[in-house]
Design a protein around this motif. Structure first.
Motif, PDB file in Angstrom:
ATOM      1  N   MET A 236      33.221  47.275  48.344  1.00 26.34           N
ATOM      2  CA  MET A 236      33.724  45.910  48.317  1.00 26.34           C
ATOM      3  C   MET A 236      34.993  45.806  47.478  1.00 26.34           C
ATOM      4  O   MET A 236      35.922  45.101  47.813  1.00 26.34           O
ATOM      5  N   ARG A 237      35.055  46.551  46.381  1.00 25.88           N
ATOM      6  CA  ARG A 237      36.159  46.393  45.446  1.00 25.88           C
ATOM      7  C   ARG A 237      37.498  46.672  46.099  1.00 25.88           C
ATOM      8  O   ARG A 237      38.436  45.895  45.996  1.00 25.88           O
ATOM      9  N   ASN A 238      37.614  47.787  46.785  1.00 23.75           N
ATOM     10  CA  ASN A 238      38.894  48.161  47.385  1.00 23.75           C
ATOM     11  C   ASN A 238      39.312  47.176  48.464  1.00 23.75           C
ATOM     12  O   ASN A 238      40.483  46.803  48.557  1.00 23.75           O
ATOM     13  N   ASP A 239      38.357  46.751  49.294  1.00 18.98           N
ATOM     14  CA  ASP A 239      38.670  45.778  50.332  1.00 18.98           C
ATOM     15  C   ASP A 239      39.112  44.466  49.707  1.00 18.98           C
ATOM     16  O   ASP A 239      40.093  43.852  50.152  1.00 18.98           O
ATOM     17  N   THR A 240      38.405  44.022  48.693  1.00 16.66           N
ATOM     18  CA  THR A 240      38.727  42.745  48.069  1.00 16.66           C
ATOM     19  C   THR A 240      40.059  42.824  47.334  1.00 16.66           C
ATOM     20  O   THR A 240      40.844  41.874  47.356  1.00 16.66           O
ATOM     21  N   LEU A 241      40.329  43.951  46.690  1.00 20.91           N
ATOM     22  CA  LEU A 241      41.609  44.121  46.019  1.00 20.91           C
ATOM     23  C   LEU A 241      42.752  43.986  47.022  1.00 20.91           C
ATOM     24  O   LEU A 241      43.743  43.293  46.763  1.00 20.91           O
ATOM     25  N   ALA A 242      42.613  44.623  48.152  1.00 22.64           N
ATOM     26  CA  ALA A 242      43.649  44.531  49.188  1.00 22.64           C
ATOM     27  C   ALA A 242      43.797  43.092  49.676  1.00 22.64           C
ATOM     28  O   ALA A 242      44.921  42.627  49.942  1.00 22.64           O
ATOM     29  N   GLU A 243      42.673  42.381  49.784  1.00 21.60           N
ATOM     30  CA  GLU A 243      42.722  40.991  50.223  1.00 21.60           C
ATOM     31  C   GLU A 243      43.414  40.106  49.184  1.00 21.60           C
ATOM     32  O   GLU A 243      44.157  39.184  49.538  1.00 21.60           O
ATOM     33  N   VAL A 244      43.175  40.387  47.907  1.00 18.87           N
ATOM     34  CA  VAL A 244      43.842  39.631  46.846  1.00 18.87           C
ATOM     35  C   VAL A 244      45.347  39.850  46.914  1.00 18.87           C
ATOM     36  O   VAL A 244      46.145  38.890  46.855  1.00 18.87           O
ATOM     37  N   ILE A 245      45.741  41.089  47.050  1.00 19.80           N
ATOM     38  CA  ILE A 245      47.169  41.410  47.121  1.00 19.80           C
ATOM     39  C   ILE A 245      47.809  40.725  48.325  1.00 19.80           C
ATOM     40  O   ILE A 245      48.889  40.136  48.237  1.00 19.80           O
ATOM     41  N   ALA A 246      47.129  40.773  49.467  1.00 16.27           N
ATOM     42  CA  ALA A 246      47.663  40.161  50.686  1.00 16.27           C
ATOM     43  C   ALA A 246      47.725  38.638  50.561  1.00 16.27           C
ATOM     44  O   ALA A 246      48.655  38.005  51.094  1.00 16.27           O
ATOM     45  N   ALA A 247      46.763  38.043  49.870  1.00 19.38           N
ATOM     46  CA  ALA A 247      46.730  36.587  49.730  1.00 19.38           C
ATOM     47  C   ALA A 247      47.841  36.073  48.819  1.00 19.38           C
ATOM     48  O   ALA A 247      48.371  34.974  49.018  1.00 19.38           O
ATOM     49  N   LEU A 248      48.203  36.860  47.817  1.00 17.07           N
ATOM     50  CA  LEU A 248      49.226  36.411  46.869  1.00 17.07           C
ATOM     51  C   LEU A 248      50.644  36.707  47.341  1.00 17.07           C
ATOM     52  O   LEU A 248      51.585  35.988  46.980  1.00 17.07           O
TER      53      LEU A 248
ATOM     54  N   ARG B   1      48.158  29.960  42.731  1.00 11.88           N
ATOM     55  CA  ARG B   1      47.437  31.244  42.713  1.00 11.88           C
ATOM     56  C   ARG B   1      45.948  31.032  42.968  1.00 11.88           C
ATOM     57  O   ARG B   1      45.337  31.729  43.784  1.00 11.88           O
ATOM     58  N   ARG B   2      45.376  30.067  42.283  1.00 10.88           N
ATOM     59  CA  ARG B   2      43.934  29.816  42.434  1.00 10.88           C
ATOM     60  C   ARG B   2      43.594  29.336  43.833  1.00 10.88           C
ATOM     61  O   ARG B   2      42.560  29.722  44.403  1.00 10.88           O
ATOM     62  N   ALA B   3      44.447  28.506  44.401  1.00 11.63           N
ATOM     63  CA  ALA B   3      44.200  28.017  45.757  1.00 11.63           C
ATOM     64  C   ALA B   3      44.274  29.164  46.768  1.00 11.63           C
ATOM     65  O   ALA B   3      43.461  29.245  47.693  1.00 11.63           O
ATOM     66  N   ALA B   4      45.227  30.056  46.576  1.00 10.25           N
ATOM     67  CA  ALA B   4      45.387  31.177  47.504  1.00 10.25           C
ATOM     68  C   ALA B   4      44.211  32.143  47.438  1.00 10.25           C
ATOM     69  O   ALA B   4      43.824  32.737  48.450  1.00 10.25           O
ATOM     70  N   LEU B   5      43.634  32.283  46.244  1.00  4.90           N
ATOM     71  CA  LEU B   5      42.561  33.268  46.058  1.00  4.90           C
ATOM     72  C   LEU B   5      41.157  32.694  46.256  1.00  4.90           C
ATOM     73  O   LEU B   5      40.196  33.463  46.342  1.00  4.90           O
ATOM     74  N   LYS B   6      41.042  31.395  46.335  1.00  3.47           N
ATOM     75  CA  LYS B   6      39.708  30.791  46.467  1.00  3.47           C
ATOM     76  C   LYS B   6      38.923  31.351  47.648  1.00  3.47           C
ATOM     77  O   LYS B   6      37.760  31.756  47.480  1.00  3.47           O
ATOM     78  N   PRO B   7      39.488  31.422  48.840  1.00  3.41           N
ATOM     79  CA  PRO B   7      38.694  31.966  49.966  1.00  3.41           C
ATOM     80  C   PRO B   7      38.427  33.460  49.848  1.00  3.41           C
ATOM     81  O   PRO B   7      37.472  33.965  50.446  1.00  3.41           O
ATOM     82  N   VAL B   8      39.252  34.172  49.081  1.00  4.53           N
ATOM     83  CA  VAL B   8      39.050  35.615  48.910  1.00  4.53           C
ATOM     84  C   VAL B   8      37.918  35.888  47.923  1.00  4.53           C
ATOM     85  O   VAL B   8      37.091  36.786  48.137  1.00  4.53           O
ATOM     86  N   LEU B   9      37.882  35.111  46.842  1.00  6.49           N
ATOM     87  CA  LEU B   9      36.909  35.370  45.778  1.00  6.49           C
ATOM     88  C   LEU B   9      35.578  34.662  46.004  1.00  6.49           C
ATOM     89  O   LEU B   9      34.569  35.043  45.416  1.00  6.49           O
ATOM     90  N   ALA B  10      35.559  33.634  46.848  1.00  2.00           N
ATOM     91  CA  ALA B  10      34.320  32.883  47.080  1.00  2.00           C
ATOM     92  C   ALA B  10      33.161  33.760  47.539  1.00  2.00           C
ATOM     93  O   ALA B  10      32.020  33.567  47.107  1.00  2.00           O
ATOM     94  N   PRO B  11      33.384  34.749  48.415  1.00  2.00           N
ATOM     95  CA  PRO B  11      32.262  35.589  48.867  1.00  2.00           C
ATOM     96  C   PRO B  11      31.637  36.432  47.763  1.00  2.00           C
ATOM     97  O   PRO B  11      30.586  37.048  47.984  1.00  2.00           O
ATOM     98  N   LEU B  12      32.244  36.485  46.592  1.00  6.63           N
ATOM     99  CA  LEU B  12      31.711  37.306  45.509  1.00  6.63           C
ATOM    100  C   LEU B  12      30.632  36.592  44.706  1.00  6.63           C
ATOM    101  O   LEU B  12      30.207  37.098  43.670  1.00  6.63           O
ATOM    102  N   ARG B  13      30.200  35.440  45.160  1.00  3.00           N
ATOM    103  CA  ARG B  13      29.159  34.708  44.424  1.00  3.00           C
ATOM    104  C   ARG B  13      27.910  35.549  44.227  1.00  3.00           C
ATOM    105  O   ARG B  13      27.211  35.406  43.235  1.00  3.00           O
ATOM    106  N   GLY B  14      27.622  36.406  45.146  1.00  5.90           N
ATOM    107  CA  GLY B  14      26.411  37.220  45.032  1.00  5.90           C
ATOM    108  C   GLY B  14      26.638  38.581  44.409  1.00  5.90           C
ATOM    109  O   GLY B  14      25.695  39.391  44.331  1.00  5.90           O
ATOM    110  N   ALA B  15      27.847  38.842  43.938  1.00  5.34           N
ATOM    111  CA  ALA B  15      28.159  40.154  43.361  1.00  5.34           C
ATOM    112  C   ALA B  15      27.457  40.335  42.024  1.00  5.34           C
ATOM    113  O   ALA B  15      27.265  39.382  41.268  1.00  5.34           O
ATOM    114  N   ASP B  16      27.078  41.576  41.717  1.00  6.85           N
ATOM    115  CA  ASP B  16      26.458  41.839  40.418  1.00  6.85           C
ATOM    116  C   ASP B  16      27.538  42.145  39.392  1.00  6.85           C
ATOM    117  O   ASP B  16      28.743  42.203  39.699  1.00  6.85           O
ATOM    118  N   ALA B  17      27.118  42.346  38.160  1.00  3.24           N
ATOM    119  CA  ALA B  17      28.066  42.544  37.061  1.00  3.24           C
ATOM    120  C   ALA B  17      28.947  43.762  37.283  1.00  3.24           C
ATOM    121  O   ALA B  17      30.151  43.736  37.000  1.00  3.24           O
TER     122      ALA B  17
END
Length: 219
Positions: free
Chosen positions: A1-13, A43-59
């Motif tokens: 998940m980390r690598n995919d999400t990192l790429a999504e963050v970069i693409a969103a910003l 920044r927060r608006a752009a990343l909201k849909p990217v980070l929202a799926p992480l609600r179930g992520a563990d520490a």
């Protein structure tokens, strides 16, 4: 998940980068960090849909992504990591404190260190695991976290500990330590002004003028 999400963050910003604004933001931080040039609300608006799926992520997942974001060259990625951890602080426990402090040690300046301090304060709320050790750390930014971890705790503040920490570092010449002492005392003064005033009256000679002024600002 980390690598995919990192790429999504970069693409969103990326579409929101503003090179002219980035120059001004870098100058505000004394030229220490590169920026994409994206204001916080955008920044927060752009990343909201990217980070929202992480609600179930563990520490472990949250910290892995935060660490990956921290390695990115532009400051907005560190801010994104802080927003992520702040939003999911209930997933974190005292066992994650070393990982949080490790973030604060990298690319350190007041903006990220204070963000980590706020997260540490949420995680430790009512306890002080590791804070005595942080107060004695060789890195003054980590000592600053120890001073600030009780911000906003109001009646949960351990006042003797707060005062002990302030006095323990009162001899330091570092601006960011003197400022943090005053800030921590001022914050508690909103809840217990008489208690803080009594402390200031008793120990004024030991406190740096900056610390005293900051602490007494609203008294």
């Amino acid at each position: 998940m980390r690598n995919d999400t990192l790429a999504e963050v970069i693409a969103a910003l990326a579409p929101h980068a503003d090179s002219e604004r980035a120059v001004a933001m870098r100058a505000y931080m004394r030229g220490q960090f590169d920026f994409l040039g994206i204001p916080t609300p955008q920044r927060r608006a752009a990343l909201k849909p990217v980070l929202a799926p992480l609600r179930g992520a563990d520490a472990n997942e949250l910290l892995a992504l935060a660490e990956a974001l921290w390695l990115q060259p532009q400051r907005e990625y560190q801010y994104a990591a802080l927003d992520l951890l702040a939003a999911r602080w209930k997933t974190l426990q005292a066992a994650e404190l070393p990982s949080l402090v490790a973030l604060a040690r990298q690319k350190s300046w007041w903006d990220t260190v204070d963000g980590v301090a706020a997260i540490v304060g949420d995680v430790l709320r009512g306890t002080h695991v590791g804070m005595d050790q942080a107060l004695a750390d060789s890195d003054f930014w980590v000592r600053r976290i120890a001073l600030l971890h009780q911000l906003g705790w109001r009646d949960a503040v351990d006042a003797p500990r707060l005062f002990r920490y302030a006095l323990a570092l009162s001899h330091e010449k570092e601006f960011f330590i003197q400022k943090a002492i005053g800030w921590a005392l001022r914050d508690y003064a909103r809840h217990a002004p008489a208690t803080v005033q009594e402390f200031l009256n008793e120990h004024r000679a030991r406190l740096a003028p900056l610390s005293y002024r900051e602490a007494a600002r609203h008294l």
